[in-house]
Design a protein around this motif. Structure first.
Motif, PDB file in Angstrom:
ATOM      1  N   MET A 156       0.866  -1.179   0.000  1.00  0.00           N
ATOM      2  CA  MET A 156       0.000   0.000   0.000  1.00  0.00           C
ATOM      3  C   MET A 156       0.903   1.228   0.000  1.00  0.00           C
ATOM      4  SD  MET A 156      -2.922  -1.026   2.830  1.00  0.00           S
ATOM      5  CE  MET A 156      -3.893   0.474   2.599  1.00  0.00           C
ATOM      6  N   GLY A 199      -2.012   6.003   0.337  1.00  0.00           N
ATOM      7  CA  GLY A 199      -3.197   5.156   0.335  1.00  0.00           C
ATOM      8  C   GLY A 199      -3.516   4.551   1.684  1.00  0.00           C
ATOM      9  N   LEU A 200      -2.820   5.012   2.723  1.00  0.00           N
ATOM     10  CA  LEU A 200      -2.982   4.402   4.043  1.00  0.00           C
ATOM     11  C   LEU A 200      -4.224   4.869   4.779  1.00  0.00           C
ATOM     12  CD1 LEU A 200       0.713   4.483   5.322  1.00  0.00           C
ATOM     13  CD2 LEU A 200      -0.525   2.568   4.293  1.00  0.00           C
ATOM     14  N   ASP A 253      -7.155   4.088   4.139  1.00  0.00           N
ATOM     15  CA  ASP A 253      -8.100   2.964   4.226  1.00  0.00           C
ATOM     16  C   ASP A 253      -7.718   2.131   5.447  1.00  0.00           C
ATOM     17  OD1 ASP A 253      -9.667   0.680   3.954  1.00  0.00           O
ATOM     18  OD2 ASP A 253      -9.462   0.618   1.770  1.00  0.00           O
ATOM     19  N   LEU A 268      -5.680  -1.416   5.797  1.00  0.00           N
ATOM     20  CA  LEU A 268      -4.364  -1.304   6.426  1.00  0.00           C
ATOM     21  C   LEU A 268      -4.234  -2.293   7.570  1.00  0.00           C
ATOM     22  CD1 LEU A 268      -1.650   0.063   7.028  1.00  0.00           C
ATOM     23  CD2 LEU A 268      -2.912   1.846   8.254  1.00  0.00           C
ATOM     24  N   ARG A 302      -4.051  -6.006   6.351  1.00  0.00           N
ATOM     25  CA  ARG A 302      -2.766  -6.425   5.780  1.00  0.00           C
ATOM     26  C   ARG A 302      -1.660  -6.440   6.832  1.00  0.00           C
ATOM     27  NH1 ARG A 302      -2.541  -4.102  -0.458  1.00  0.00           N
ATOM     28  NH2 ARG A 302      -4.538  -5.040  -1.091  1.00  0.00           N
TER      29      ARG A 302
END
Length: 239
Positions: A145, A149-150, A152, A156, A159
């Motif tokens: 990521m 884009g973190l 989300d 996050l 994952r």
């Protein structure tokens, strides 16, 4: 106590979030302010990005010195410009990597770092060699990521949990370090998820580690050693 946060990116879309996160970690009597770069990149995810950001970081370090701040946090896990900054300011300076990993080393034998993208791994391996701790780094993993884009949070955490569980069960990590200062506000929940799965393993937040480390340095009255971080020789420079 006055801590300045240098967010080493251009644009101010993240600055309020970062300032709020740092303030939550700081003691009630610690003043926190935050600045971004006038020149650099939108995020740091490669050596190229770091090189482009360095002049802007050092510009802000010079301003921090003029403002007589007590400590500086360069909010990036890659520690961009940290060692150069220590040569030109009489205040403790850290990025995300050094305080987080050194804290983790006091909590378990092998450290697992979970970061954003494969591009970042060579930078972090280089830092581990510089700090002579590569033998204690059990694994470095990515969640694929980008920094930008973190936001989300659900994805996050999903994952991060997947990588942390695999690192712990495979015996590669006794402590988890979040390998990006953009992973804001998820360390405690990840630690709770691991504990619920029967893995009582600490998770170190790099922002929290940096802020509390700096506060400790200020209270101890210590600043960068001038036998290591000598002031740069006087000469003409164009940066």
């Amino acid at each position: 106590m006055h801590i300045r946060v240098i967010l080493p990116i251009i644009g101010d879309s993240l600055i309020d979030h970062v300032r709020s996160e740092v303030a939550e970690w700081a003691a009630p009597d610690t003043k926190v302010d935050a600045v971004v770069l006038e020149r650099g990149t939108a995020s740091i995810e490669s050596e190229y990005d770091e090189a482009l950001a360095a002049p802007g970081i050092l510009d802000q370090i010079a301003r921090a010195a003029e403002d007589d701040v007590d400590a500086v946090f360069i909010s990036c896990f890659g520690d961009p410009g940290v060692h150069a900054a220590r040569e030109i300011i009489d205040a403790p300076v850290v990025g995300g990597f050094e305080p987080a990993v050194l804290t983790a080393l006091s909590l378990g034998e092998h450290v697992g770092i979970i970061t954003v993208l494969p591009n970042v791994l060579p930078m972090l391996r280089s830092l581990a060699r510089r700090y002579a701790i590569q033998d204690r780094i059990g694994t470095m993993r990515v969640i694929d990521m980008p920094v930008l884009g973190l936001e989300d949070r659900d994805l996050l955490l999903q994952r991060l949990e997947e990588q942390a569980v695999d690192a712990i069960t495979s015996g590669e990590a006794d402590v988890i370090v979040l390998g990006c200062t953009g992973m804001l506000g998820v360390a405690a929940e990840l630690q709770e998820r691991l504990a619920a799965a029967g893995m009582k393993v600490p998770v170190v937040d790099p922002t929290g580690a940096a802020v509390t480390w700096l506060e400790s340095c200020v209270r101890l009255g210590v600043t960068p050693s001038r036998t290591t971080y000598l002031p740069p020789p006087a000469k003409d420079r164009s940066a």
